[in-house]
Design an enzyme around this catalytic site. Sequence first.
Site, mmCIF file in Angstrom:
data_model
loop_
_atom_site.group_PDB
_atom_site.id
_atom_site.type_symbol
_atom_site.label_atom_id
_atom_site.label_comp_id
_atom_site.label_asym_id
_atom_site.label_seq_id
_atom_site.Cartn_x
_atom_site.Cartn_y
_atom_site.Cartn_z
ATOM 1 N N CYS A 1 0.851 -1.190 0.000
ATOM 2 C CA CYS A 1 0.000 0.000 0.000
ATOM 3 C C CYS A 1 0.890 1.246 0.000
ATOM 4 C CB CYS A 1 -0.872 0.041 1.244
ATOM 5 S SG CYS A 1 -1.824 -1.455 1.475
ATOM 6 N N ARG B 1 1.986 1.559 -5.983
ATOM 7 C CA ARG B 1 2.195 0.601 -4.902
ATOM 8 C C ARG B 1 0.970 -0.261 -4.638
ATOM 9 N NH1 ARG B 1 6.722 2.296 -1.842
ATOM 10 N NH2 ARG B 1 6.096 0.848 -0.237
ATOM 11 N N TRP C 1 -3.407 -2.060 -1.601
ATOM 12 C CA TRP C 1 -3.284 -3.342 -2.286
ATOM 13 C C TRP C 1 -3.770 -4.356 -1.257
ATOM 14 C CZ3 TRP C 1 -0.970 -8.123 -1.730
ATOM 15 C CH2 TRP C 1 -0.879 -8.910 -2.883
ATOM 16 N N ASN D 1 -0.051 0.305 6.315
ATOM 17 C CA ASN D 1 0.562 -0.548 5.309
ATOM 18 C C ASN D 1 1.234 -1.691 6.050
ATOM 19 O OD1 ASN D 1 1.932 -1.653 3.135
ATOM 20 N ND2 ASN D 1 3.565 -0.125 3.179
ATOM 21 N N GLY D 2 0.873 -2.928 5.722
ATOM 22 C CA GLY D 2 1.485 -4.077 6.390
ATOM 23 C C GLY D 2 0.443 -5.106 6.771
ATOM 24 N N GLU E 1 13.184 -13.249 -18.389
ATOM 25 C CA GLU E 1 12.734 -11.873 -18.162
ATOM 26 C C GLU E 1 11.719 -11.454 -19.231
ATOM 27 O OE1 GLU E 1 12.623 -9.796 -15.965
ATOM 28 O OE2 GLU E 1 12.511 -7.798 -16.810
ATOM 29 N N LYS F 1 7.864 -10.293 -18.496
ATOM 30 C CA LYS F 1 7.317 -8.991 -18.926
ATOM 31 C C LYS F 1 5.991 -9.184 -19.650
ATOM 32 C CE LYS F 1 9.041 -6.927 -16.981
ATOM 33 N NZ LYS F 1 10.175 -6.947 -16.093
ATOM 34 N N GLU G 1 3.161 -10.426 -17.265
ATOM 35 C CA GLU G 1 2.628 -9.536 -16.226
ATOM 36 C C GLU G 1 1.855 -8.345 -16.784
ATOM 37 O OE1 GLU G 1 5.310 -7.546 -13.466
ATOM 38 O OE2 GLU G 1 6.839 -7.405 -14.999
ATOM 39 N N HIS H 1 13.482 -31.741 -23.674
ATOM 40 C CA HIS H 1 13.162 -32.518 -22.473
ATOM 41 C C HIS H 1 11.739 -32.249 -22.003
ATOM 42 C CE1 HIS H 1 17.347 -33.764 -22.240
ATOM 43 N NE2 HIS H 1 17.648 -32.506 -22.549
ATOM 44 N N LYS I 1 3.807 -2.493 -7.277
ATOM 45 C CA LYS I 1 5.211 -2.264 -7.606
ATOM 46 C C LYS I 1 6.141 -2.826 -6.545
ATOM 47 C CE LYS I 1 8.600 -0.411 -9.889
ATOM 48 N NZ LYS I 1 9.040 -1.182 -11.065
HETATM 49 O O1 M6R Z 1 11.728 -3.916 -5.956
HETATM 50 P P1 M6R Z 1 12.325 -5.244 -6.277
HETATM 51 O O2 M6R Z 1 13.375 -5.156 -7.321
HETATM 52 O O3 M6R Z 1 12.830 -5.971 -5.062
HETATM 53 O O4 M6R Z 1 11.136 -6.093 -6.876
HETATM 54 C C1 M6R Z 1 11.306 -7.448 -7.209
HETATM 55 C C2 M6R Z 1 10.133 -7.955 -8.009
HETATM 56 O O5 M6R Z 1 8.959 -7.860 -7.282
HETATM 57 C C3 M6R Z 1 9.969 -7.195 -9.332
HETATM 58 O O6 M6R Z 1 11.114 -7.246 -10.107
HETATM 59 C C4 M6R Z 1 8.787 -7.770 -10.146
HETATM 60 O O7 M6R Z 1 9.083 -9.060 -10.556
HETATM 61 C C5 M6R Z 1 8.469 -6.850 -11.332
HETATM 62 N N1 M6R Z 1 7.061 -6.584 -11.381
HETATM 63 C C6 M6R Z 1 8.854 -7.433 -12.627
HETATM 64 O O8 M6R Z 1 8.571 -6.588 -13.687
#
Ligand code: M6R
Length: 628
Positions: A2, A31, A81, A107-108, A497, A501, A504, A520, A623
């Site tokens: 949050c 966030r 969130w 937040n938490g 990666e 991308k 997500e 495999h 985020k």
């Molecule tokens: O803030 P951080 O780099 O620790 O975050 C790690 C992951 O949560 C972050 O990279 C996440 O996988 C992204 N949404 C990927 O695009």
Amino acid sequence: MCGIVGYSGPITVSNKPLEVCLQGLSRLEYRGYDSAGVACVGPHMDQVALDKKAGRLSVLEEDLKLHPLPEAQVCIGHTRWATNGEPNDTNAHPHLSKDHKIAIIHNGIIENAVRLKFELQSEGYSFTSQTDSEVAAKLLGRIANVIIEETGKPNLFEAMRRLGKMLDGTFAILAVDVRQPDVVCAIRRDEPLVLGLGDKETFLASDVTAFISYTKHALEIGQDNAVMVQGDTIVVTDFDGNKVTPKEFTVDWDASAVEKSGWDSFMKKEIHEDPAAVRETLMSRFDLDGNIKLDEVHIDEKLFKTIDRIVIIGCGTASYAGQVAKYAIEHWVRIPVEVILSHEFRYSDPILTPQTLVVAISQSGETMDTLMAIRHAREQQATVLSICNTQGSSIPRESDAVLYTHAGPEIAVASTKAFVAQITAEYLLGLYLAQVKGTLFHDEINGILSSLRAIPEKIDWILKHDSESIQDVAQKLVSQQTFLFLGRNVGYPVALEGALKLKEIAYTFTQGCAAGELKHGPIALIEENVPVIVIVPSACDRNVLHSKVISNIEEVKARGAYTIAIAEEADPDVERYADVIFWRPQCPTLVSPLVDVVPLQLFALYMAEAKQLDVDKPRNLAKSVTVE
Ligand code: M6R
């Protein structure tokens, strides 16, 4: 997860507290964006004035136009969130005390909320929401009234300290009380909280983006600390009331960095900042003789010399950046490098010694899984060096040392420029280790550094030459349900990666795999027209690797796949076999991930755009993942 924001200004009432909080929330919305709410307090109010709504911040803003809040002296705001309770108006923050004189945002996760709620219910308290946060609000209200009975006057600061001692779990809580209309109080444990120092005013927030338009001067609030803010008067103590001096820092980027500045989305803007992220991260880390200097890291060179093993921890994109660096650091330094997902780390009972360097990678510096892994590593006597993009965040604070990436704030949920900055920082670290351990000659290190310095220009080339064709292919493939990403060696984490991308932000099922693993199992997924994206290594630099990947393209092509290659300019073999090629300029294999990832970032972006999705705020994600 949050976002929280608070403001306490001059004695006069105005709309500014609310304006500051709404602007802060719009900056923190990345966030979490399930619901949003604000609470205002001014003199002569009998109860807190608040508004909260499920949905994006814009829903709340519309409602505030219809039902304006009174002018105030202080305000707090929250963007959520959901962890406890579904996203609806009732579960949205702020939450109120029983008498509505106090409001909190949180937040938490409060782990003992069920027991505390039961105790409060047995005293006649009732609850409207399903959240743990409402329990904290009711409990705070009760504590505040006990203090008034004890001393004859309200003391929100003391009430918050007592609350902090009673809560288990993680929290950054801001509170306001109508009986102290110019005060905002806060407590924190394991959730981010920073203060912005203004002129006769103070800002409180999850991160500095919330108040960067007002001030660049900030304070880091420590673990288990309580804060009282009244205009520009700030008092920080531990939960027992002992004074604490927080660390001050100055933010090294401008408000424009958190604006879209004419771009359609933050993600598009941030991909176009990839070159600057690499350039800035390389900057000022050399002495006059060209040797790498990591003085800022404050780890003795002698300790670096003794390091015999590296364990890299991180989540998501950060862990893939770690996987890329494993290949390079092992090759340069000749010590084993292991990459472990932060959330698996503690539970895998890792073997750590004082000679193990744990490298924790995080853009936000707040990922709870990584923070917990750091604590575990330090308990086991390992040295922890974090690679982080966010000043004042928890991960660098809890590490033995930090190497900052200079990508500038990353707002889009999908990480892009942070990835290339993280690889750059890891490479600097690897080359530095090679320098102090003498595993590479000076001219070899210089050669690699020259290739790194050439990267920003090569990324610019891709952005200029490939964007249009990538967009065309994305539009053509928009209705495809499954994508396979293949790579070998450093191309493998790049494939992972690329798959992440696309998954997500475009909600497409993707599988990233090591090209050699294809036979495999994953090859069973291939049927007519299934798109397969392949990272092709340089033919000049790694011939054997190159021919193996070309064979993989042939294998999937023979089974009807639609093949898209990311390949080095003028590679004739690729031209023979791939249906589509996104070219990239020549570069040595070990630095190629820095360029190979760029077409994949663009491809995910254009796929999400073609599907008319919110590129910056994909569903269910936030985020910064500040819960385990
Ligand atoms: O803030 P951080 O780099 O620790 O975050 C790690 C992951 O949560 C972050 O990279 C996440 O996988 C992204 N949404 C990927 O695009």
